[in-house]
Design an enzyme around this catalytic site. Structure first.
Site, PDB file in Angstrom:
ATOM      1  N   ASN A  26      87.470   2.818 -33.008  1.00  0.00           N
ATOM      2  CA  ASN A  26      86.983   1.133 -34.255  1.00  0.00           C
ATOM      3  C   ASN A  26      88.838   1.042 -33.898  1.00  0.00           C
ATOM      4  OD1 ASN A  26      85.201  -0.645 -35.445  1.00  0.00           O
ATOM      5  ND2 ASN A  26      86.724   0.004 -36.820  1.00  0.00           N
ATOM      6  N   GLU A  27      88.768  -0.491 -33.664  1.00  0.00           N
ATOM      7  CA  GLU A  27      89.571  -1.430 -34.081  1.00  0.00           C
ATOM      8  C   GLU A  27      90.797  -1.084 -33.365  1.00  0.00           C
ATOM      9  OE1 GLU A  27      88.562  -4.001 -37.656  1.00  0.00           O
ATOM     10  OE2 GLU A  27      86.906  -3.945 -36.909  1.00  0.00           O
ATOM     11  N   GLU A  69      80.329  -5.894 -34.128  1.00  0.00           N
ATOM     12  CA  GLU A  69      80.820  -6.251 -35.318  1.00  0.00           C
ATOM     13  C   GLU A  69      81.287  -6.985 -35.280  1.00  0.00           C
ATOM     14  OE1 GLU A  69      83.444  -2.909 -37.657  1.00  0.00           O
ATOM     15  OE2 GLU A  69      84.424  -4.584 -38.636  1.00  0.00           O
TER      16      GLU A  69
END
Ligand SMILES: *[C@@H]1O[C@H](CO)[C@@H](O)[C@H](O)[C@H]1NC(C)=O
Ligand SMILES: *[C@@H]1O[C@H](CO)[C@@H](O)[C@H](O)[C@H]1NC(C)=O
Ligand SMILES: *[C@@H]1O[C@H](CO)[C@@H](O)[C@H](O)[C@H]1NC(C)=O
Ligand SMILES: *[C@@H]1O[C@H](CO)[C@@H](O)[C@H](O)[C@H]1NC(C)=O
Ligand SMILES: *[C@@H]1O[C@H](CO)[C@@H](O)[C@H](O)[C@H]1NC(C)=O
Ligand SMILES: *[C@@H]1O[C@H](CO)[C@@H](O)[C@H](O)[C@H]1NC(C)=O
Ligand SMILES: *[C@@H]1O[C@H](CO)[C@@H](O)[C@H](O)[C@H]1NC(C)=O
Length: 675
Positions: free
Chosen positions: A188-189, A265
């Site tokens: 994530n990210e 997201e």
């Protein structure tokens, strides 16, 4: 005037005799109708609207709600035709590390450890699936246990190990919970590694998970879009380009990949009515401007202590399991405008767009004659999301005429659902069913005010679900005790303890003679491959952030000889990704026979220190009292230190923790607080 406009006006005469003058003379009334048609083919396949549990620990408090409230909250989120009726549930693959509002446990704390019953994401997925067997399940790691990185804060040096670790989680979901995970992400990210993505694809295929699809890279559009365009093998491995907080836009290059584009997201906005407006605007415009076919809210439900970062950035609020109070916020009903009248697998029409006086419309079809149109007229200041910055734009009230053509030309009537945000009177109304709209020659006109959301649909189901009001909001109980003997069977964590670094799990020591068979144990023994700045100490917070005067008592058991250390604390002011800089009153004892009192978690500001006689492999009872500016501590019931001066912070949570990533146990936790 073109012929089509003439025919539209002719139909308007039938539809709106009274409005004819306005339609012909007013500058706005002269707008040609918005065409809704499948005559020249369709747009992209719709993949759904979802919520994200985790990233991190955002559903932590939800599991501890008593029935019937817990089920009611789940119904508002997942039950089809009731509330948000979500199409997608995305969950964190716990990595034993802080991932925004807490840590979530890994299924493999160690290389030789496997357990698919930790945490609450399994439970949540099953509850969602129970309500909607068709819900799409997705998963994504934020962090990894330290062993995955072999001591480096990086998961790609041993990509085969990382891939096997992630694939184990997906296999465990099936084997132990009969859950089919349909999509998996990368990290994530954070950075991706093309070699890792290909290896993940290879490992999935090898383990019989050919149908699991890969989302990359849960960060910005670039550089993953360029990588996919340049590397055909990578392109073969990736099914979806998932971008975060895309501001409703995708670059042209992204379209060239010919992949599905998702806002994997988005939202992350305080869930008041501006938050609802943000959600309404991006749900439509992510497709209109960016051709994104799924939008996933961080987060699903705000079920974490309100004083943690990004409070209430969920579709609804459920942050008081002790009172049972929860709040169905406006984003739930904004979601319903789309989700209750579409399904993943429906197709957007090509005829979607902006309205002449601001706002947008999308239209979707099941390909069997059904049509759902969602219109939003959110003004800028009433629809600002947390990020990215929103440029100025104007929206004013307007009359909009829609012309249905192609398969929809003969539709005679549409069901109508409306939400009206009213920021002046605060008397908004959400998801109200209005009388059906009649169509004449496929035409209908609607008078749109600012800050409205409408659904026009052939689908005749749909419901604004309701339950009796939840119990009134209340503060955390002043007197709180947990001996960790009574367990909520499906959960590995004690109610209300919110781990901020490390993982605190129920533990059973069958060889204990009696008093400490059932304890709470910190189990992370190596710094994880982190996502946020985890502290160097482990810590779990509990209670009320406004607690100022209180006594915290707990039995503690160190398991690291000589170098071990544990603490209990009061007035802990920070958690989440700010946990490293948490301040408060921390009472530590160490296995080398010393104690310390510090004003911060990092242990930099020492208020008192000395001999304690404490050691590993023996139980000790610590008690910490803070009143006004003074703190004092007892060891095994006897005063050890007193009158330490505490000027700040004035209040905060209670907490337990360890001096390093080391195993340690806690028992008979108690707080008595004054308000
Ligand atoms: C509506 O769109 C269809 C397909 O794009 C097109 O064939 C038709 O001419 C359009 N009608 C109007 C009134 O613009
Ligand atoms: C699940 O999907 C199938 C096939 O699209 C559909 O027939 C069924 O009604 C759906 N079930 C629910 C609960 O939405
Ligand atoms: C629309 O969907 C319903 C089920 O929701 C179905 O019964 C109907 O046949 C579909 N088609 C049309 C044109 O309404
Ligand atoms: C919005 O409307 C105001 C007043 O008419 C105008 O001054 C401004 O330029 C408009 N802004 C945009 C972005 O169109
Ligand atoms: C919309 O049409 C109505 C008549 O039906 C008219 O009274 C109103 O002024 C129109 N609104 C706008 C913004 O043009
Ligand atoms: C379990 O209990 C026994 C007996 O009290 C004790 O010797 C041992 O250290 C305990 N082990 C752990 C891990 O708590
Ligand atoms: C906290 O304790 C101090 C010192 O005993 C007292 O002066 C103060 O009123 C207490 N505050 C509350 C909120 O009870």
């Amino acid at each position: 005037m073109e012929l089509r406009e003439l025919s539209a006006v002719a139909a308007l005469v039938l539809a709106l005799t009274g409005a004819l003058t306005g339609a012909l003379t007013g500058a706005r009334g002269s707008c040609p109708p918005y065409n809704l048609s499948d005559a020249r083919g369709l747009g992209r396949t719709f993949d759904g609207i979802g919520g994200l549990s985790g990233g991190g620990a955002t559903s932590r408090l939800l599991v501890n709600y008593a029935e019937p409230f817990r089920s009611q909250i789940l119904d508002f989120l997942f039950t089809p035709g009731f509330g948000a009726s979500l199409h997608i549930l995305k969950v964190e693959i716990g990595g034993d590390a802080q991932s925004t509002d807490g840590t979530e446990p890994s299924h493999m704390h160690h290389e030789d450890d496997e357990n698919y019953f930790r945490g609450y994401e399994w439970w949540l997925m099953k509850e969602a699936k129970k309500r909607n067997p068709n819900i799409t399940l997705m998963s994504l790691p934020w962090a990894f246990p330290g062993w995955v990185g072999h001591g480096k804060n990086w998961p790609y040096d041993f990509p085969d190990i990382t891939a096997a670790y992630v694939v184990n989680w997906i296999l465990g979901a099936k084997q132990y919970h009969d859950l089919d995970i349909q999509y998996v992400g990368i990290w994530n990210e954070r950075s991706y590694d093309s070699k890792y993505i290909k290896l993940l694809r290879y490992t999935l295929d090898k383990r019989g998970l050919e149908t699991v699809r890969i989302v990359a890279s849960d960060n910005l559009w670039e550089p993953v879009v360029r990588s996919v365009l340049l590397d055909p093998e990578l392109s073969g491995a990736v099914d979806v380009i998932g971008a975060h907080y895309p501001g409703t836009n995708s670059p042209e290059e992204a379209l060239k990949t010919q992949k599905k584009l998702w806002a994997s997201e988005d939202y992350s906005t305080f869930n008041d009515e501006v938050g609802g407006g943000c959600w309404a605007r991006i749900l439509n415009q992510n497709y209109v401007n960016g051709l994104m076919t799924a939008t996933i809210s961080w987060n699903l439900v705000a079920s974490y202590y309100e004083d943690l970062p990004f409070s209430r950035d969920g579709l609804m609020t459920a942050e008081e399991p002790w009172s049972g109070n929860y709040v169905v916020e406006s984003p739930i009903w904004i979601t319903a405008h789309t989700t209750q009248f579409t399904q993943p697998g429906w197709t957007y029409l090509q005829t979607v767009g902006h309205l002449a006086q601001g706002g947008s419309y999308v239209a979707l079809t099941d390909g069997k004659g059904n049509l759902t149109v969602v219109i939003e007229t959110m003004t800028r200041d009433h629809s600002v999301c947390i990020r990215p910055p929103l440029p100025p734009f104007n929206v004013t009230s307007q009359n909009a005429t829609f012309q249905l053509e192609g398969s929809f030309a003969s539709i005679k009537e549409l069901q109508v659902w409306r939400s009206q945000f009213n920021f002046k009177t605060k008397k908004s109304s959400f998801f109200e069913k209005l009388p059906p709209q009649k169509l004449f020659n496929g035409l209908f006109t609607i008078e749109l005010a600012e800050d409205e959301v409408y659904t026009f649909t052939t689908i005749t189901s749909g419901q604004k679900g309701s339950y009796p009001p939840s119990p009134p909001s209340a503060r955390f109980p002043k007197v709180y005790k947990d001996d960790f003997n009574v367990r909520n069977p499906p959960f590995s964590e004690a109610p209300n303890f919110a781990d901020q670094t490390g993982v605190f799990e129920y533990y059973v020591n069958m060889s204990d003679p009696g008093p400490h068979v059932f304890t709470l144990r910190q189990v992370v023994t190596e710094r994880p491959v982190t996502w946020a700045a985890d502290a160097d100490q482990t810590i779990s917070v509990v209670g009320d952030h406004q607690w100022g005067n209180l006594t915290v008592t707990c039995d503690v058991f160190m398991e690291r000889v000589k170098t071990g250390g544990v603490f209990i604390a009061a007035r802990v002011d920070k958690g989440g990704q700010s946990v490293r800089s948490a301040r408060g009153v921390f009472f530590w004892v160490f296995a080398d026979g010393t104690y310390k009192v510090t004003n911060d978690l990092a242990g930099q500001t020492v208020l008192a220190e000395g001999r304690s006689g404490t050691r590993a492999y023996g139980w000790h009872t610590l008690s910490l009292t803070v009143a006004g500016q003074y703190a004092s501590g007892l060891l095994n019931g006897y005063p050890l230190w007193k009158n330490a001066v505490v000027l700040s912070p004035k209040s905060g949570w209670a907490a337990i923790g360890t001096a390093s990533f080391e195993p340690a146990q806690f028992d008979n936790f108690a707080v008595v607080a004054e308000y």
